[in-house]
Write a protein that holds these residues in place. Structure first.
Motif, PDB file in Angstrom:
ATOM      1  N   UNK A   6       1.702  -5.960  -0.637  1.00 48.78           N
ATOM      2  CA  UNK A   6       0.984  -5.709  -1.871  1.00 48.78           C
ATOM      3  C   UNK A   6       1.793  -4.800  -2.788  1.00 48.78           C
ATOM      4  N   UNK A   7       1.575  -4.994  -4.065  1.00 52.17           N
ATOM      5  CA  UNK A   7       2.165  -4.107  -5.066  1.00 52.17           C
ATOM      6  C   UNK A   7       1.293  -4.145  -6.310  1.00 52.17           C
ATOM      7  N   UNK A   8       1.580  -3.260  -7.250  1.00 53.89           N
ATOM      8  CA  UNK A   8       0.870  -3.277  -8.518  1.00 53.89           C
ATOM      9  C   UNK A   8      -0.206  -2.223  -8.667  1.00 53.89           C
ATOM     10  N   UNK A   9      -0.456  -1.475  -7.609  1.00 55.21           N
ATOM     11  CA  UNK A   9      -1.454  -0.422  -7.727  1.00 55.21           C
ATOM     12  C   UNK A   9      -0.968   0.700  -8.622  1.00 55.21           C
ATOM     13  N   UNK A  10      -1.867   1.620  -8.910  1.00 53.67           N
ATOM     14  CA  UNK A  10      -1.509   2.750  -9.755  1.00 53.67           C
ATOM     15  C   UNK A  10      -2.728   3.523 -10.171  1.00 53.67           C
ATOM     16  N   UNK A  38     -10.661  -3.763   0.252  1.00 49.38           N
ATOM     17  CA  UNK A  38     -10.366  -2.403  -0.145  1.00 49.38           C
ATOM     18  C   UNK A  38     -11.042  -1.427   0.801  1.00 49.38           C
ATOM     19  N   UNK A  39     -10.468  -0.234   0.853  1.00 48.98           N
ATOM     20  CA  UNK A  39     -11.005   0.767   1.766  1.00 48.98           C
ATOM     21  C   UNK A  39     -10.824   2.153   1.175  1.00 48.98           C
ATOM     22  N   UNK A  88     -15.450   3.918  -9.216  1.00 51.53           N
ATOM     23  CA  UNK A  88     -15.831   3.457  -7.883  1.00 51.53           C
ATOM     24  C   UNK A  88     -14.945   2.344  -7.338  1.00 51.53           C
ATOM     25  N   UNK A  89     -14.036   1.845  -8.166  1.00 53.79           N
ATOM     26  CA  UNK A  89     -13.056   0.874  -7.673  1.00 53.79           C
ATOM     27  C   UNK A  89     -11.870   1.565  -6.988  1.00 53.79           C
ATOM     28  N   UNK A  90     -11.819   2.873  -7.066  1.00 57.96           N
ATOM     29  CA  UNK A  90     -10.737   3.615  -6.435  1.00 57.96           C
ATOM     30  C   UNK A  90     -10.728   3.366  -4.939  1.00 57.96           C
ATOM     31  N   UNK A  91      -9.594   2.911  -4.426  1.00 60.23           N
ATOM     32  CA  UNK A  91      -9.476   2.570  -3.007  1.00 60.23           C
ATOM     33  C   UNK A  91      -8.048   2.113  -2.728  1.00 60.23           C
ATOM     34  N   UNK A  92      -7.750   1.964  -1.445  1.00 58.55           N
ATOM     35  CA  UNK A  92      -6.541   1.260  -1.033  1.00 58.55           C
ATOM     36  C   UNK A  92      -6.895  -0.212  -0.972  1.00 58.55           C
ATOM     37  N   UNK A 118      -2.405   1.500  -3.473  1.00 61.30           N
ATOM     38  CA  UNK A 118      -3.467   2.405  -3.894  1.00 61.30           C
ATOM     39  C   UNK A 118      -3.838   2.175  -5.351  1.00 61.30           C
ATOM     40  N   UNK A 119      -5.137   2.112  -5.594  1.00 64.60           N
ATOM     41  CA  UNK A 119      -5.677   2.026  -6.954  1.00 64.60           C
ATOM     42  C   UNK A 119      -6.557   3.251  -7.170  1.00 64.60           C
TER      43      UNK A 119
END
Length: 123
Positions: A6-10, A38-39, A88-92, A118-119
């Motif tokens: 995976x990539x693209x988080x931030x 997600x977790x 609330x979308x914050x997660x791995x 991670x997002x």
């Protein structure tokens, strides 16, 4: 050997967008049931969306209308476009694969997982 990355988080502010990428090697991802999960620390991993070999999708209620997953067959890659992000979308976020179709497949039956990206969404 099957591998997913995976990539693209931030980090983004609420209302922003991110596009996650799941690069697959060792198998053709469009022939597998693919999922985004997600977790959050201290909580169980939860499903975000699954996409079947037919292209049909099942989204979690809280992301419907905001998230979209798609294949790029030429790149053997799965994408997750996330719009109107909320704190609330914050997660791995993880992508995972299961051979054949998605019907009746539980999260523990996804045998191939990436390392996650991670997002973080700030208010």
């Amino acid at each position: 050997q099957a591998q997913l990355e995976e990539s693209g988080g931030g980090s983004v502010q609420a209302g922003g967008s991110l596009r996650l990428r799941c690069t697959v090697s060792g198998f053709t991802e469009s022939t597998y049931c693919m999922g985004w999960f997600r977790q959050v620390p201290g909580k169980e991993r939860e499903g975000v969306v699954r996409i079947d070999t037919s292209g049909s999708t099942i989204y979690a209620e809280d992301v419907k209308g905001r998230f979209t997953t798609s294949h790029d067959n030429a790149e053997n890659t799965l994408y997750l476009q996330m719009n109107n992000l909320k704190p609330e979308d914050t997660a791995m976020y993880y992508c995972a694969a299961h051979p054949l179709g998605c019907y009746g497949v539980g999260i523990t039956q996804f045998g191939n997982w990436g390392q996650g990206t991670q997002v973080t969404v700030s208010s």
